[in-house]
Design an enzyme around this catalytic site. Structure first.
Site, PDB file in Angstrom:
ATOM      1  N   ILE A  59       0.883  -1.162   0.000  1.00  0.00           N
ATOM      2  CA  ILE A  59       0.000   0.000   0.000  1.00  0.00           C
ATOM      3  C   ILE A  59       0.922   1.213   0.000  1.00  0.00           C
ATOM      4  O   ILE A  59       1.884   1.264   0.762  1.00  0.00           O
ATOM      5  CB  ILE A  59      -0.942  -0.007   1.223  1.00  0.00           C
ATOM      6  CG1 ILE A  59      -1.903   1.197   1.210  1.00  0.00           C
ATOM      7  CG2 ILE A  59      -0.182  -0.070   2.528  1.00  0.00           C
ATOM      8  CD1 ILE A  59      -2.971   1.126   2.309  1.00  0.00           C
ATOM      9  N   SER A  60       0.692   2.160  -0.890  1.00  0.00           N
ATOM     10  CA  SER A  60       1.599   3.309  -1.034  1.00  0.00           C
ATOM     11  C   SER A  60       1.647   4.152   0.233  1.00  0.00           C
ATOM     12  O   SER A  60       0.685   4.206   1.002  1.00  0.00           O
ATOM     13  CB  SER A  60       1.159   4.195  -2.204  1.00  0.00           C
ATOM     14  OG  SER A  60       1.371   3.547  -3.427  1.00  0.00           O
TER      15      SER A  60
END
Length: 212
Positions: A59-60
């Site tokens: 997940i960024s």
């Protein structure tokens, strides 16, 4: 886990000039990042760094989601394509900005992540997001053309199919490169593509027929 834990992160991103638009600030503030990761990772949900979500994907970081939303110049009512759903968090933030009159189509190649993200987005009520299982390097013709396209994995170059599916006046954002990657912004004007280098980044590889 209280969503207000993200407030200090947002304040830091504003002070550093990463995010400026109120629509971006409001969207990030409203999306519960902890709902998009495993229970075992929840205590790290509002740490501004990428987090593992399994299957070699992440997940960024919150700042990267903010930067990409800013550089895309998102607005209400836009039709947006995301290549690489991952957890669904980034699509949720974008969906808040484009609003109910807009639409986000997001493509994921890994079946487990497709199922997880689709379930999470549905349960949280992001009804303007359509999650598709497939090869994102081919885009998604069914909902084209798109006002904005962004890619959440780095390829050797941007797949031509994505440029073809971009509206005139549209913006495409993608990390390009292998070990050393640059976040690039492309604008389509009268059928021609102009490009701008934004910053050095580190993303997972873009896998697909037109990727690695």
């Amino acid at each position: 886990m209280p969503l207000n834990e993200i407030i200090p992160v947002i304040e830091n991103l504003i002070s550093r000039g990463y995010i400026k638009k109120q629509s971006v600030i409001d969207a990030i503030l409203s999306v519960p990042r902890h709902k998009f990761i495993s229970k075992s990772m929840e205590s790290y949900a509002y740490v501004d760094s990428p987090l593992e979500i399994g299957y070699g994907q992440t997940i960024s970081a919150i700042h990267m989601v903010g930067i990409m939303c800013e550089e895309l110049d998102l607005d209400e009512g836009q039709n947006v394509l995301e290549v690489g759903t991952g957890s669904g968090y980034h699509a949720a933030v974008v969906s808040k900005i484009v609003g109910e009159s807009g639409k986000v189509t997001t493509i994921e190649r890994i079946p487990e992540l497709f199922e997880n993200s689709k379930k999470t987005l549905s349960e949280l009520g992001y009804n303007n997001v359509e999650v598709v299982l497939g090869d994102g390097t081919k885009g998604y013709l069914e909902n084209a053309p798109y006002d904005r396209i962004y890619v959440t994995a780095s390829g050797p170059d941007v797949p031509k199919a994505l440029f073809k599916q971009l509206n005139d006046g549209g913006i495409l954002l993608a990390p390009v490169g292998a070990h050393f990657q640059t976040l690039m912004r492309y604008t389509k004007i009268n059928g021609s593509i102009s490009e701008e280098k934004l910053l050095e980044v580190a993303f997972v590889p873009l896998i697909g027929e037109n990727g690695f």
